[in-house]
Motif scaffolding. Sequence first.
Motif: not given
Length: 349
Positions: A95-96, A133-134, A156-158, A221-226
């Motif tokens: 997934v990294d 979900g992993l 975050i890596m995932y 696009e707003g597809s962020t990691i928060d």
Amino acid sequence: MSRYGFLVSPSHNRVYAQTAPALATAELAVFGERALGGTVRDIGITEIGGLPYVTFTADELTETDLRLLSNMSSLYALFALESDDLLRPLAKRPVDLFGSDLLTIQKYAGKTNEDFTRLLVNVTALATDTPAGLVTGGMRLFDPMCGRGTTLNQAIMYGMDAAGLDIDAKDFEAYSGFLRTWLKNNRLKHRAETGPVRRQKATLGRRLQVSLGASKELYREGSTIDVTVVNADTLRSGDFFRRGEFDLIVTDAPYGVQHGSRPHGGGNAGRLARSPRDLLAAAVPVWEPLLRRGGALGISWNTFVAGREELADILESNGLTVHASEPYLGFAHRVDQAIRRDIIVATKN
């Protein structure tokens, strides 16, 4: 049935390298039990060409199976084993989302081994009601004693949203500085803000809030990691995060009292004893409401200062179901003379 094997990742930590194959067999057994339909069998360690491989039999691995297994913490290279132990390489599909420097660049005394952190996140995620979900995404992780953020960086890596809380101001500043610098050096689009958290004119703590994109397109696009990190006492976690907000709560329990509550002034007043049992007895009732139903909590701790049954009693008394199948009982290992580390995982039903 087909036969497979994987080469265990080399480790710079000599003690961890010695125990890594045994930990990998336990982790593989959890993957088999929770995500691969129980088809993984005959798990063992086999020497091939003078090197230890973790070998197993299973139904022919599907693309989804390969995606899951590619994220195992110590899997370096995966093979199908043909007759006479000939190795046919299988392409890894982890997934990294980012380079390994996110996990390895920080160096400091007491840092948890990155491979072990990945293992802890993996087996906790697999204990949820949505183990796939992993790799499919959408999970949100909370580390209520996050230190300098090794677990947050793995999330975050995932591609998981990550939240952390720690009472140590120096650790908060160190992680804030590291993450900002790493984002800039990797030229990732992001927004980062640090400021106080106030309620009714009182300051409850300081907060780092980061939104980052795995690519410029995703960020636009707003597809962020928060990522949210708060500098405060873990016993006040409920003041900063919502009920049912997290799929995973993952933490490495400290061996002292630096995360304990000190609500009654200076000196020794209000301090918790050295055992993580006392810390967890106070903290789990605060953390449990933040976990969604079907979510899972995973804790690593030093068995020399608290027994598994003691921790299991704390988790179960707070409505959590501890995983006690054989795979989840195979993670105890020596770190040094004073530390024998283990993992306990429980699900919120």
